[in-house]
Design a protein around this motif. Sequence first.
Motif, mmCIF file in Angstrom:
data_model
loop_
_atom_site.group_PDB
_atom_site.id
_atom_site.type_symbol
_atom_site.label_atom_id
_atom_site.label_comp_id
_atom_site.label_asym_id
_atom_site.label_seq_id
_atom_site.Cartn_x
_atom_site.Cartn_y
_atom_site.Cartn_z
ATOM 1 N N ALA A 23 4.818 -15.637 -4.151
ATOM 2 C CA ALA A 23 3.579 -14.888 -3.908
ATOM 3 C C ALA A 23 3.222 -14.021 -5.107
ATOM 4 O O ALA A 23 4.107 -13.554 -5.829
ATOM 5 N N GLN A 24 1.932 -13.798 -5.288
ATOM 6 C CA GLN A 24 1.482 -12.789 -6.240
ATOM 7 C C GLN A 24 1.448 -11.465 -5.493
ATOM 8 O O GLN A 24 0.959 -11.396 -4.367
ATOM 9 N N VAL A 25 1.966 -10.424 -6.129
ATOM 10 C CA VAL A 25 2.122 -9.132 -5.470
ATOM 11 C C VAL A 25 1.374 -8.062 -6.252
ATOM 12 O O VAL A 25 1.409 -8.030 -7.485
ATOM 13 N N LEU A 26 0.720 -7.181 -5.522
ATOM 14 C CA LEU A 26 -0.002 -6.054 -6.106
ATOM 15 C C LEU A 26 0.369 -4.793 -5.342
ATOM 16 O O LEU A 26 0.346 -4.781 -4.105
ATOM 17 N N CYS A 27 0.705 -3.734 -6.062
ATOM 18 C CA CYS A 27 0.911 -2.419 -5.447
ATOM 19 C C CYS A 27 -0.379 -1.627 -5.629
ATOM 20 O O CYS A 27 -0.894 -1.508 -6.739
ATOM 21 N N THR A 28 -0.924 -1.112 -4.529
ATOM 22 C CA THR A 28 -2.119 -0.276 -4.590
ATOM 23 C C THR A 28 -1.703 1.154 -4.263
ATOM 24 O O THR A 28 -1.218 1.438 -3.176
ATOM 25 N N ALA A 29 -1.857 2.044 -5.227
ATOM 26 C CA ALA A 29 -1.450 3.443 -5.069
ATOM 27 C C ALA A 29 -2.696 4.306 -4.896
ATOM 28 O O ALA A 29 -3.502 4.431 -5.820
ATOM 29 N N PHE A 30 -2.846 4.885 -3.716
ATOM 30 C CA PHE A 30 -3.983 5.750 -3.402
ATOM 31 C C PHE A 30 -3.516 7.184 -3.570
ATOM 32 O O PHE A 30 -2.811 7.732 -2.734
ATOM 33 N N LEU A 31 -3.913 7.785 -4.702
ATOM 34 C CA LEU A 31 -3.342 9.040 -5.185
ATOM 35 C C LEU A 31 -4.185 10.261 -4.836
ATOM 36 O O LEU A 31 -5.355 10.340 -5.209
ATOM 37 N N ASN A 32 -3.564 11.203 -4.158
ATOM 38 C CA ASN A 32 -4.158 12.514 -3.908
ATOM 39 C C ASN A 32 -3.312 13.565 -4.619
ATOM 40 O O ASN A 32 -2.145 13.329 -4.938
ATOM 41 N N LEU A 33 -3.895 14.726 -4.809
ATOM 42 C CA LEU A 33 -3.185 15.820 -5.468
ATOM 43 C C LEU A 33 -2.180 16.498 -4.537
ATOM 44 O O LEU A 33 -2.417 16.630 -3.341
ATOM 45 N N HIS A 72 3.593 2.381 7.379
ATOM 46 C CA HIS A 72 3.205 2.580 8.784
ATOM 47 C C HIS A 72 3.051 4.045 9.201
ATOM 48 O O HIS A 72 3.309 4.406 10.351
ATOM 49 N N CYS A 73 2.589 4.882 8.292
ATOM 50 C CA CYS A 73 2.278 6.267 8.674
ATOM 51 C C CYS A 73 1.055 6.222 9.588
ATOM 52 O O CYS A 73 0.117 5.468 9.333
ATOM 53 N N PRO A 74 1.042 7.005 10.668
ATOM 54 C CA PRO A 74 -0.065 6.928 11.621
ATOM 55 C C PRO A 74 -1.387 7.514 11.137
ATOM 56 O O PRO A 74 -2.389 7.422 11.836
ATOM 57 N N LYS A 75 -1.405 8.119 9.950
ATOM 58 C CA LYS A 75 -2.663 8.625 9.412
ATOM 59 C C LYS A 75 -2.688 8.434 7.903
ATOM 60 O O LYS A 75 -1.669 8.166 7.283
ATOM 61 N N GLY A 76 -3.858 8.517 7.328
ATOM 62 C CA GLY A 76 -4.010 8.401 5.891
ATOM 63 C C GLY A 76 -4.065 6.962 5.402
ATOM 64 O O GLY A 76 -4.555 6.062 6.087
ATOM 65 N N ALA A 77 -3.538 6.743 4.185
ATOM 66 C CA ALA A 77 -3.672 5.453 3.500
ATOM 67 C C ALA A 77 -3.060 4.300 4.288
ATOM 68 O O ALA A 77 -3.669 3.243 4.402
ATOM 69 N N ASP A 78 -1.858 4.490 4.823
ATOM 70 C CA ASP A 78 -1.212 3.393 5.567
ATOM 71 C C ASP A 78 -2.047 2.974 6.767
ATOM 72 O O ASP A 78 -2.319 1.788 6.972
ATOM 73 N N ALA A 79 -2.434 3.952 7.573
ATOM 74 C CA ALA A 79 -3.203 3.653 8.792
ATOM 75 C C ALA A 79 -4.538 2.998 8.456
ATOM 76 O O ALA A 79 -4.955 2.037 9.113
ATOM 77 N N MET A 80 -5.195 3.494 7.411
ATOM 78 C CA MET A 80 -6.487 2.941 7.017
ATOM 79 C C MET A 80 -6.334 1.497 6.541
ATOM 80 O O MET A 80 -7.109 0.617 6.926
ATOM 81 N N ALA A 81 -5.332 1.246 5.707
ATOM 82 C CA ALA A 81 -5.109 -0.108 5.204
ATOM 83 C C ALA A 81 -4.759 -1.060 6.351
ATOM 84 O O ALA A 81 -5.284 -2.176 6.411
ATOM 85 N N GLU A 82 -3.905 -0.624 7.250
ATOM 86 C CA GLU A 82 -3.532 -1.474 8.383
ATOM 87 C C GLU A 82 -4.747 -1.825 9.229
ATOM 88 O O GLU A 82 -4.899 -2.976 9.658
ATOM 89 N N LEU A 83 -5.623 -0.866 9.460
ATOM 90 C CA LEU A 83 -6.836 -1.121 10.238
ATOM 91 C C LEU A 83 -7.710 -2.164 9.541
ATOM 92 O O LEU A 83 -8.193 -3.106 10.166
ATOM 93 N N MET A 84 -7.890 -2.023 8.237
ATOM 94 C CA MET A 84 -8.704 -2.984 7.482
ATOM 95 C C MET A 84 -8.102 -4.382 7.550
ATOM 96 O O MET A 84 -8.831 -5.365 7.712
ATOM 97 N N TRP A 85 -6.799 -4.475 7.418
ATOM 98 C CA TRP A 85 -6.135 -5.788 7.435
ATOM 99 C C TRP A 85 -6.169 -6.393 8.825
ATOM 100 O O TRP A 85 -6.371 -7.596 8.974
ATOM 101 N N ARG A 86 -5.971 -5.571 9.855
ATOM 102 C CA ARG A 86 -6.055 -6.081 11.238
ATOM 103 C C ARG A 86 -7.458 -6.604 11.507
ATOM 104 O O ARG A 86 -7.632 -7.679 12.073
ATOM 105 N N VAL A 131 0.846 -1.189 0.000
ATOM 106 C CA VAL A 131 0.000 0.000 0.000
ATOM 107 C C VAL A 131 0.884 1.243 0.000
ATOM 108 O O VAL A 131 1.873 1.321 0.730
ATOM 109 N N THR A 132 0.548 2.191 -0.865
ATOM 110 C CA THR A 132 1.202 3.486 -0.874
ATOM 111 C C THR A 132 0.117 4.538 -1.073
ATOM 112 O O THR A 132 -0.840 4.322 -1.817
ATOM 113 N N GLY A 133 0.238 5.629 -0.352
ATOM 114 C CA GLY A 133 -0.764 6.681 -0.461
ATOM 115 C C GLY A 133 -0.460 7.822 0.479
ATOM 116 O O GLY A 133 0.467 7.761 1.287
ATOM 117 N N SER A 134 -1.268 8.834 0.388
ATOM 118 C CA SER A 134 -0.997 10.059 1.133
ATOM 119 C C SER A 134 -1.469 9.977 2.580
ATOM 120 O O SER A 134 -2.321 9.164 2.934
#
Length: 164
Positions: A107-117, A53-67, A16-19
């Motif tokens: 493993a099959q790997v996918l990069c998910t890019a959550f793009l903001n301006l 592992h950013c405490p806010k935004g895309a990383d935090a949201m993705a981690e919460l969903m996966w947990r 996961v990568t994102g703002s």
Amino acid sequence: MIAEMIPESSSRVVLVTGSRSWNDAKSMRETFSDAWRGWGPKNVTRPVLLSGHCPKGADAMAELMWRDAGSEITILPADRSAHRGAAGFQRNQEMVGAAQVFREAGAQVLCTAFLNLCRKPGCPKRSQEQLMPDASGHFLHGTIHCRARARAAGIKTTNVSHWV
């Protein structure tokens, strides 16, 4: 060091990568669900999320969903004390390196890019990263960098964007 962090027998990995300002949980959930459907849910064993592992935004949201789903998370936070201003870019490369290790292990790997301006006034990169013909501006630099590194490594990439 990265190879030691890789759990064995993971069939699917999402980088996961994102703002830090990403706030669209619905789009993120749909993106992850689409990946599962594409892989075939019965084929997904021990899925792993790679996160900066950013405490806010895309990383935090993705981690919460996966947990919440009971899935594994491998975190690779930026080391600001060692890399200062380049810490995020160094971390991005480490995440892509980890994704490559997973892929080499089967493993099959996918990069998910959550793009903001990018909203930085007078940003010098404004003319370098063009969006679509119907949208002006450019995306945030860290997400673009990670996505570019993943693509250069041959990792399938999904782009999700919204204009905030």
